[in-house]
Design an enzyme around this catalytic site. Structure first.
Site, short mmCIF file in Angstrom:
data_model
loop_
_atom_site.label_atom_id
_atom_site.label_comp_id
_atom_site.label_asym_id
_atom_site.label_seq_id
_atom_site.Cartn_x
_atom_site.Cartn_y
_atom_site.Cartn_z
N ALA A 14 10.46 8.44 -49.68
CA ALA A 14 10.87 9.02 -50.97
C ALA A 14 10.58 8.01 -52.06
O ALA A 14 10.68 6.79 -51.84
CB ALA A 14 12.36 9.38 -50.95
N ALA A 15 10.19 8.49 -53.24
CA ALA A 15 9.92 7.61 -54.38
C ALA A 15 10.55 8.21 -55.63
O ALA A 15 10.45 9.41 -55.86
CB ALA A 15 8.41 7.44 -54.58
N ALA A 16 11.20 7.36 -56.41
CA ALA A 16 11.84 7.81 -57.65
C ALA A 16 11.43 6.87 -58.78
O ALA A 16 10.59 5.98 -58.59
CB ALA A 16 13.36 7.82 -57.46
N SER A 17 12.02 7.06 -59.94
CA SER A 17 11.60 6.27 -61.10
C SER A 17 11.98 4.81 -60.99
O SER A 17 11.31 3.94 -61.52
CB SER A 17 12.21 6.87 -62.37
OG SER A 17 13.62 6.82 -62.31
N GLY A 27 12.87 3.15 -57.88
CA GLY A 27 12.59 2.51 -56.60
C GLY A 27 12.07 3.50 -55.58
O GLY A 27 11.80 4.67 -55.91
N GLN A 28 11.92 3.04 -54.34
CA GLN A 28 11.48 3.92 -53.26
C GLN A 28 12.18 3.53 -51.96
O GLN A 28 12.75 2.44 -51.84
CB GLN A 28 9.98 3.89 -53.11
CG GLN A 28 9.34 2.54 -52.86
CD GLN A 28 7.84 2.56 -53.12
OE1 GLN A 28 7.36 3.18 -54.07
NE2 GLN A 28 7.08 1.87 -52.27
N VAL A 29 12.12 4.46 -50.98
CA VAL A 29 12.91 4.32 -49.76
C VAL A 29 12.00 4.35 -48.53
O VAL A 29 11.08 5.17 -48.45
CB VAL A 29 13.96 5.45 -49.66
CG1 VAL A 29 14.74 5.35 -48.35
CG2 VAL A 29 14.91 5.39 -50.85
N LYS A 58 16.09 0.70 -49.31
CA LYS A 58 15.81 1.06 -50.70
C LYS A 58 15.28 -0.17 -51.43
O LYS A 58 15.94 -1.22 -51.44
CB LYS A 58 17.10 1.58 -51.35
CG LYS A 58 16.93 2.18 -52.72
CD LYS A 58 18.26 2.80 -53.16
CE LYS A 58 18.16 3.41 -54.54
NZ LYS A 58 19.45 4.03 -54.95
N ASP A 104 25.43 11.76 -60.63
CA ASP A 104 24.04 12.22 -60.46
C ASP A 104 23.90 13.07 -59.20
O ASP A 104 23.10 12.73 -58.31
CB ASP A 104 23.11 11.01 -60.41
CG ASP A 104 21.65 11.39 -60.60
OD1 ASP A 104 21.39 12.49 -61.14
OD2 ASP A 104 20.77 10.61 -60.22
#
Length: 542
Positions: free
Chosen positions: A134-137, A139-141, A155, A290
């Site tokens: 998974a990737a977000a604004s 960081g990523q996992v 993470k 969130d």
């Protein structure tokens, strides 16, 4: 750039005033993207195409913020909860803003892990996925296994994130200070404070040690709740930029097909989320801000799992009590008291003349309350309030923007699973139960506000509250009766004892009909043996 781990607007401002060239390139990039967007809006206005193109422009704004990077993606998400700052059509588009970016290179991620934790990847993990899951604004996992066998999520924060965010916040704060005097009161009010609140929360979110502490505090609050799951934190494998936590096996809440394949009802799991959200706000005061679908999972054993505790907030006791009071005043349609609650909570400025506002509150909330509880829709109410924001001096305090975001997100997720879902059908029984249990002086005080009006006992309200509380399906009347009896027999309950005696004989008659209706409502739950135990326990605790 060695800077404080906590947001410090003054420190950041001093840094960039001494090094203005570091911000200039970013200014040109922001102006290029946002300037092009604003130019197209002006051209729409000149050629009378604004109405025709408004949805297109709203979509363009979402894509523009995404291209500008992590800080602006977060800004878009924050603005999606600010009806006092953003028009309704733009709100609806910004709500869709996904907190996702393409992943960064795994070699860089592994280098960050090794540098932060002081050991090689091979020493830290028996096995780790070669690509992020998974990737977000921010960081990523990665999915991994410890040498001791535990399956974990690793993470990793994006490189150079702190300087990028700090620079953007500096520019935003400068722009807010420059623009505020030119904006209407409700839009320009404390605009720099809004940026500061946003910056504080963003800095907290990128501190993974803070996130780990939040997760453990959240888990402690729900330790006695078998329906809620929180991943464990592996502190030996954690730093401010790397967090290793228990891997959650399950499915995102919008993956209804797989959830049903496990034998569970997705709506029942969403109900767990709604009730746990209410507990966070009204019991603990510490809430997950969130709760989008990527942060909520249905586990293989039917629990609701929360992940990602970077964005959390805390409500003080006075705010929790005022929130409970506002629910009471909403039920009672006491709009004058509700307006006072809005002042206490910060939705209206102190000293605001509330007389002109009362008809607007009645228009928005009265219609909703006149309909059945099941037809009350939180999203509709917030949309209608967004229209009022431009006609009356309402504003949304930064703290409440997170609460609104949480509630709207949960309701939106539930509606995507079941178009007939009504959040208040779950919320009302919970609030009624909390009031009837009267577990604290504040809650008992709010219960008295419900049960008495102008010094007269409101039999119908008690009947309605009992009916609503029982509709929740898990309300045991007798423990509540025990608390009530203990209260009646205490010194604190003297006033209520006297008022109940007056209520029973009000109007020179015994109110046997009202008592009979209440008895009919609860008689199936009253077993003589349990009733005797409750009375004995209440008397012994006197």
């Amino acid at each position: 750039m060695q800077q404080p781990k906590k947001y410090d607007a003054d420190w950041i401002a001093r840094y960039y005033r001494r090094r203005p060239w570091e911000a200039i390139a970013r200014v040109f990039k922001i102006l290029w993207f946002l300037g092009g967007f604003l130019l197209r809006m002006v051209l729409d206005d000149w050629f009378h195409q604004s109405e025709k193109n408004k949805l297109k422009r709203a979509s363009e704004l979402r894509h523009t913020l995404t291209r500008l990077g992590p800080t602006f993606i977060k800004v878009g998400q924050a603005l999606s909860t600010r009806p006092d700052l953003v028009r309704k059509d733009y709100l609806e588009e910004l709500i869709k803003l996904q907190d996702r970016l393409p992943p960064f290179d795994t070699a860089i991620a592994f280098n960050i892990i090794e540098r932060e934790l002081g050991r090689s990847i091979e020493e830290l993990y028996r096995e780790i996925s070669p690509h992020p899951v998974a990737a977000a604004s921010l960081g990523q996992v990665y999915r991994a296994f410890l040498h001791t066998g535990e399956e974990v999520a690793v993470k990793v924060q994006r490189p150079n994130l702190l300087p990028v965010i700090s620079r953007d916040l500096y520019l935003m704060r400068w722009a807010a200070g420059w623009m505020a005097p030119w904006l209407p009161l409700n839009m320009g009010h404390d605009l720099t404070l809004i940026v500061d609140e946003f910056g504080t929360k963003l800095f907290e979110e990128i501190d993974y040690l803070n996130e780990g502490r939040n997760a453990e505090r959240f888990a402690a609050n729900f330790q006695d709740d078998p329906t809620v799951k929180v991943p464990a934190i592996y502190w030996r494998y954690a730093s401010s930029r790397v967090l290793t936590l228990e891997w959650i096996n399950g499915y995102k809440l919008n993956d209804t097909e797989n959830i049903r394949a496990l034998g569970f009802d997705p709506n029942a799991i969403v109900e767990i989320g709604v009730v746990s959200g209410l507990r966070q706000l009204l019991e603990f005061g510490f809430f997950h801000a969130d709760p989008h679908p990527g942060n909520l999972f249905a586990t293989l054993d039917g629990r609701m799992a929360f992940i990602d505790f970077g964005m959390m907030d805390q409500l003080d006791e006075r705010t929790k009590e005022t929130l409970a009071a506002s629910v009471v005043h909403l039920i009672n349609k006491d709009y004058y008291a509700l307006a006072d609650d809005f002042i206490t909570l910060g939705f209206l400025a102190p000293g605001t003349e509330i007389e002109p506002i009362i008809p607007a509150l009645e228009k928005v909330l009265g219609k909703a309350m006149d309909e059945s509880v099941g037809n009350f829709n939180f999203k509709t109410i917030t949309d209608e309030f967004s229209e009022l924001m431009f006609d009356y001096p309402f504003r949304v305090p930064a703290k409440f923007s997170l609460i609104i975001r949480s509630l709207v997100t949960q309701e939106g997720l539930a509606l995507s699973l079941d178009p007939n879902f009504k959040i208040v059908e779950i919320a009302y029984p919970y609030v009624a139960q909390r009031l009837l249990k009267g577990e604290s002086p504040a809650m008992r005080s709010r219960l008295l506000e419900v049960l008495f009006k102008d010094g007269k006992f409101q039999w119908q309200r008690l009947e309605n509250m009992l009916g609503i509380a029982r509709s929740g399906g898990n309300f045991d009347l007798l423990p509540t009766a025990q608390l009530g009896l203990q209260y009646l027999l205490s010194k604190e309950g003297l006033y209520l004892r006297n008022q109940l005696l007056l209520a029973l004989t009000e109007g020179d008659r015994l109110h046997t009909e009202e008592v009979g209706r209440l008895w009919h409502l609860v008689k199936d739950e009253i077993q003589p043996a349990r009733l005797f135990d409750v009375a004995l326990s209440a008397l012994s605790s006197k």
